[in-house]
Enzyme design. Structure first.
Site, PDB file in Angstrom:
ATOM      1  N   CYS A  45       0.826  -1.214   0.000  1.00 13.17           N
ATOM      2  CA  CYS A  45       0.000   0.000   0.000  1.00 13.17           C
ATOM      3  C   CYS A  45       0.863   1.269   0.000  1.00 13.17           C
ATOM      4  O   CYS A  45       0.391   2.347  -0.362  1.00 13.17           O
ATOM      5  CB  CYS A  45      -0.934   0.006   1.209  1.00 13.17           C
ATOM      6  N   THR A 268     -11.003 -24.038   2.732  1.00  8.76           N
ATOM      7  CA  THR A 268     -11.486 -24.372   1.381  1.00  8.76           C
ATOM      8  C   THR A 268     -12.285 -25.677   1.448  1.00  8.76           C
ATOM      9  O   THR A 268     -12.525 -26.206   2.537  1.00  8.76           O
ATOM     10  CB  THR A 268     -10.294 -24.571   0.425  1.00  8.76           C
TER      11      THR A 268
HETATM   12  P1  FAD Z   1      -0.470 -10.001  -1.401  1.00  5.29           P
HETATM   13  O1  FAD Z   1      -0.212  -9.090  -0.282  1.00  5.29           O
HETATM   14  O2  FAD Z   1      -0.386  -9.458  -2.782  1.00  5.29           O
HETATM   15  O3  FAD Z   1       0.547 -11.208  -1.280  1.00  5.29           O
HETATM   16  C1  FAD Z   1       0.495 -12.291  -2.168  1.00  5.29           C
HETATM   17  C2  FAD Z   1       1.915 -12.797  -2.391  1.00  5.29           C
HETATM   18  O4  FAD Z   1       1.835 -14.130  -2.819  1.00  5.29           O
HETATM   19  C3  FAD Z   1       2.633 -12.044  -3.494  1.00  5.29           C
HETATM   20  O5  FAD Z   1       3.821 -11.456  -2.993  1.00  5.29           O
HETATM   21  C4  FAD Z   1       2.949 -13.117  -4.542  1.00  5.29           C
HETATM   22  O6  FAD Z   1       4.229 -12.964  -5.100  1.00  5.29           O
HETATM   23  C5  FAD Z   1       2.890 -14.388  -3.715  1.00  5.29           C
HETATM   24  N1  FAD Z   1       2.529 -15.574  -4.504  1.00  5.29           N
HETATM   25  C6  FAD Z   1       1.472 -15.712  -5.352  1.00  5.29           C
HETATM   26  N2  FAD Z   1       1.430 -16.962  -5.846  1.00  5.29           N
HETATM   27  C7  FAD Z   1       2.483 -17.622  -5.309  1.00  5.29           C
HETATM   28  C8  FAD Z   1       2.975 -18.948  -5.441  1.00  5.29           C
HETATM   29  N3  FAD Z   1       2.367 -19.837  -6.230  1.00  5.29           N
HETATM   30  N4  FAD Z   1       4.070 -19.291  -4.744  1.00  5.29           N
HETATM   31  C9  FAD Z   1       4.699 -18.387  -3.947  1.00  5.29           C
HETATM   32  N5  FAD Z   1       4.287 -17.124  -3.784  1.00  5.29           N
HETATM   33  C10 FAD Z   1       3.184 -16.752  -4.448  1.00  5.29           C
HETATM   34  N6  FAD Z   1      -5.428  -2.077   0.242  1.00  5.29           N
HETATM   35  C11 FAD Z   1      -5.957  -1.249   1.166  1.00  5.29           C
HETATM   36  O7  FAD Z   1      -6.811  -1.675   1.945  1.00  5.29           O
HETATM   37  N7  FAD Z   1      -5.554   0.046   1.250  1.00  5.29           N
HETATM   38  C12 FAD Z   1      -4.606   0.563   0.432  1.00  5.29           C
HETATM   39  O8  FAD Z   1      -4.234   1.744   0.544  1.00  5.29           O
HETATM   40  C13 FAD Z   1      -4.063  -0.276  -0.560  1.00  5.29           C
HETATM   41  N8  FAD Z   1      -3.136   0.203  -1.429  1.00  5.29           N
HETATM   42  C14 FAD Z   1      -2.578  -0.647  -2.336  1.00  5.29           C
HETATM   43  C15 FAD Z   1      -1.609  -0.150  -3.202  1.00  5.29           C
HETATM   44  C16 FAD Z   1      -1.025  -0.985  -4.128  1.00  5.29           C
HETATM   45  C17 FAD Z   1      -0.009  -0.440  -5.066  1.00  5.29           C
HETATM   46  C18 FAD Z   1      -1.398  -2.362  -4.180  1.00  5.29           C
HETATM   47  C19 FAD Z   1      -0.765  -3.286  -5.166  1.00  5.29           C
HETATM   48  C20 FAD Z   1      -2.371  -2.847  -3.334  1.00  5.29           C
HETATM   49  C21 FAD Z   1      -2.965  -2.005  -2.405  1.00  5.29           C
HETATM   50  N9  FAD Z   1      -3.956  -2.462  -1.532  1.00  5.29           N
HETATM   51  C22 FAD Z   1      -4.501  -1.615  -0.608  1.00  5.29           C
HETATM   52  C23 FAD Z   1      -4.434  -3.854  -1.598  1.00  5.29           C
HETATM   53  C24 FAD Z   1      -3.699  -4.733  -0.592  1.00  5.29           C
HETATM   54  O9  FAD Z   1      -2.329  -4.560  -0.741  1.00  5.29           O
HETATM   55  C25 FAD Z   1      -4.104  -6.172  -0.816  1.00  5.29           C
HETATM   56  O10 FAD Z   1      -5.473  -6.284  -0.572  1.00  5.29           O
HETATM   57  C26 FAD Z   1      -3.354  -7.145   0.080  1.00  5.29           C
HETATM   58  O11 FAD Z   1      -1.978  -7.039  -0.079  1.00  5.29           O
HETATM   59  C27 FAD Z   1      -3.802  -8.570  -0.235  1.00  5.29           C
HETATM   60  O12 FAD Z   1      -3.085  -9.470   0.541  1.00  5.29           O
HETATM   61  P2  FAD Z   1      -2.803 -10.929  -0.007  1.00  5.29           P
HETATM   62  O13 FAD Z   1      -2.014 -11.638   1.054  1.00  5.29           O
HETATM   63  O14 FAD Z   1      -4.043 -11.530  -0.505  1.00  5.29           O
HETATM   64  O15 FAD Z   1      -1.891 -10.710  -1.288  1.00  5.29           O
END
Ligand code: FAD
Length: 551
Positions: A45, A268
């Site tokens: 973020c 799941t």
């Molecule tokens: P992520 O944090 O994206 O983590 C997933 C990780 O899994 C990634 O690093 C990826 O490389 C890894 N991965 C995927 N598949 C595999 C695999 N097969 N093997 C190994 N590793 C793998 N949300 C807000 O609420 N407020 C904000 O201000 C905000 N700003 C944002 C700004 C930006 C630029 C971005 C990109 C997102 C923003 N978000 C914001 C959204 C927030 O970051 C996401 O909702 C949150 O990070 C989701 O968490 P997650 O764990 O699902 O995925």
């Protein structure tokens, strides 16, 4: 004895919350975190602000490293390691070391998937050179191009697109924002998003609404209306799609919205596999139906809950409101729950309240006017959603309303909340209390109202529009077809008004409310134009900015 083994796929928001919580609950377990990128636990973020130079130190967005996570939490964090397949029967994950290409099978007792969501890319000629923003490597790619760029195209006027626009302007670039929809921030209603479009334009951004990118070449972009804009740097921020390939190939259930299906324990359809974050479908708090919500708060919270569930603690994920906020050039826009347009599209007729309160007592220096909107179920008085736009204090009001919604308070209950007050923070009747007053008046039938977008039809049907502001305010800008009869003269001059239905308005709706009460007690049929002249002006301006391409 073999130790209990937990594998977490994805080492950022959801994954790392789950892994660290698990360690706090289960010192006896082996916990392996697989992350295919180069960094874990970074502040995604914060990336737009790192690009903009607001966050100066790279170290500040890299919150943890595998080493720090090993020493504090005894986590086995493997960066540049990708989970490529899951053998559910054997309970193993096939892991590819991206540095060597070598693959191994890793055993698990419990598996957590938090793979996130991938940025969508446009399918137009030249789009290969468009950058997207998901991780630190993406931010580095943008930073590499910055020194040679004088212009930037940002495709997509959602939350991340708007943040990118602000930060590229900080960097001195001439920025064009191209948005397919007819407003910025699609989840908001148009009259609430309009001030942001204006603020961006005031900051020099070329905002194109209802516009489409058709091609990119070396340093320019061509739009569907034929115009050509500068695009030394081109960034796509047109939304994300759940990263579900691993889950799908393993036969885990996916839902109609394209995310992984989980139950209230984030489990799941495989009892040994949990899934969290952007890849997972959430349950909408209003409808109880699945939806995608890509927000950090939910990912973090669900990471913690999945860890609790694995540790055998009783958990239940709450349904999602989708509370979100963005700021740019000193303006804040925030929302929770459903918008009016989404409700109407779903066939619901919400009761709507617009107000324009000051952030704190008007007599104390620095008060800023904001616009608030509350969506209410007219049958039950339940709060269906809220939006806010303005400066100071918008975040606080939206968070209070989101909390009220989570607690099941009714719209009228907002009137009775006891909120902190001193002149530099609020008013004795906080803006949230005022929403409750207006809602209660509407619920009790004291002051019926019409919306800005209903006015035209009302006037066509023969209603008279009465502007109860002062002649000075009226001269400064009035709604076409209105007659001016100031509130303070209304009692004496009511006889001058034509018979039939009266629609009354002032600047923000407050004097209009007093006028409606007076007229009703004099036996006239009168309704208030909700939100007054200001809401009408934002609403009609939003139609114009949607219709008129700029540039
Ligand atoms: P992520 O944090 O994206 O983590 C997933 C990780 O899994 C990634 O690093 C990826 O490389 C890894 N991965 C995927 N598949 C595999 C695999 N097969 N093997 C190994 N590793 C793998 N949300 C807000 O609420 N407020 C904000 O201000 C905000 N700003 C944002 C700004 C930006 C630029 C971005 C990109 C997102 C923003 N978000 C914001 C959204 C927030 O970051 C996401 O909702 C949150 O990070 C989701 O968490 P997650 O764990 O699902 O995925």
């Amino acid at each position: 004895m073999t130790r209990y083994r937990i594998i977490v796929v994805g080492g950022v928001a959801g994954g790392m919350s789950a892994a660290t919580r698990l360690r706090r609950l289960r010192e006896d377990a082996d916990i392996v975190v697989l992350e295919r990128g180069e960094h874990v636990s970074f502040a995604n973020c914060g990336l737009p602000y790192y690009i903009g130079g607001v966050i100066e130190e790279r170290q500040d967005v890299l919150l943890q490293s595998p080493g720090s996570l090993r020493s504090r939490f005894e986590l086995d964090v493997r960066v540049r390691h990708e989970a490529v397949a899951i053998d559910r029967a054997a309970r193993t994950v096939r892991v590819r070391d991206l540095a060597t290409g070598q693959e191994t099978d890793e055993r698990y007792d419990a598996l957590i998937l938090s793979p996130g969501a991938s940025p969508r890319r446009p399918d137009v000629p030249g789009a290969e050179r468009m950058l997207t923003l998901r991780d630190v490597a993406d931010a580095d790619a943008v930073l590499r191009e910055l020194p040679d760029a004088r212009s930037a195209l940002v495709l997509g006027g959602g939350f991340i697109g708007v943040e990118m626009v602000e930060n590229l302007v900080h960097r001195g670039l001439a920025v064009t924002l191209v948005e397919h929809g007819d407003q910025l921030l699609g989840p908001l209603d148009p009259e609430m998003a309009e001030p942001l479009a204006r603020r961006l334009r005031d900051a020099g951004v070329d905002v194109r609404l209802g516009a489409d990118l058709v091609a990119l070449d070396g340093s320019t972009a061509t739009l569907a209306d034929g115009s050509v804009v500068g695009a030394d740097l081109a960034i796509a921020a047109i939304g994300v799609q759940p990263d579900t390939a691993l889950a799908r190939d393993a036969g885990l259930a996916l839902g109609a919205r394209g995310g992984i299906v989980v139950d209230e324990q984030l489990r799941t359809n495989d009892s040994a596999i949990w899934a969290i974050g952007d890849a997972v479908e959430k349950i909408d708090a209003l409808t109880g139906t699945p939806r995608l919500v890509a927000l950090a708060g939910l990912a973090n919270r669900h990471g913690r809950l999945a860890a609790d569930a694995i540790a055998g603690r009783p958990v239940r994920a709450r349904d999602a409101l989708g509370t979100a906020i963005v700021g740019a050039f000193g303006l804040t826009a925030a929302m929770t729950g459903w918008s009016e347009k989404a409700l109407r599209a779903a066939g619901r007729e919400p009761r709507v309240v617009h107000t324009h309160p000051a952030s704190h007592a008007g007599y104390y220096p620095g008060a800023e006017q904001m616009a608030l909107k509350l969506l209410i179920d007219p049958e039950t008085d339940a709060i269906l959603g809220a939006q806010g736009v303005g400066g100071e204090g918008v975040d606080k009001r939206l968070d209070v309303i989101a909390t009220a919604m989570a607690g099941g308070l009714l719209a009228s209950d907002l009137a009775d909340l006891e909120l902190a007050y001193a002149p530099q923070f609020s008013s004795a009747k906080d803006p949230v209390n005022m929403l409750g007053y207006v809602a209660r008046n509407a619920a009790e039938g004291l002051t019926p109202s019409v919306q800005w977008h209903e006015l035209e039809a009302e006037l066509a049907a023969g209603a008279t529009l009465v502007d109860v502001r002062t002649p000075g305010e009226y001269a400064g800008g009035a709604i076409p077809g209105s007659v001016n009869l100031p509130l303070d003269d209304l009692r004496e001059r009511v006889g001058e008004l034509p018979p039939g239905r009266l629609i009354v308005h002032c600047k923000v709706g407050q004097r209009g409310h007093t006028a409606v009460r007076l007229l009703a007690q004099l036996g006239r049929e009168a309704v208030n134009l909700d939100g007054g002249y200001l809401t009408w002006a934002e609403g009609t301006a939003s139609r114009e900015s949607a219709a008129v391409p700029v540039g």
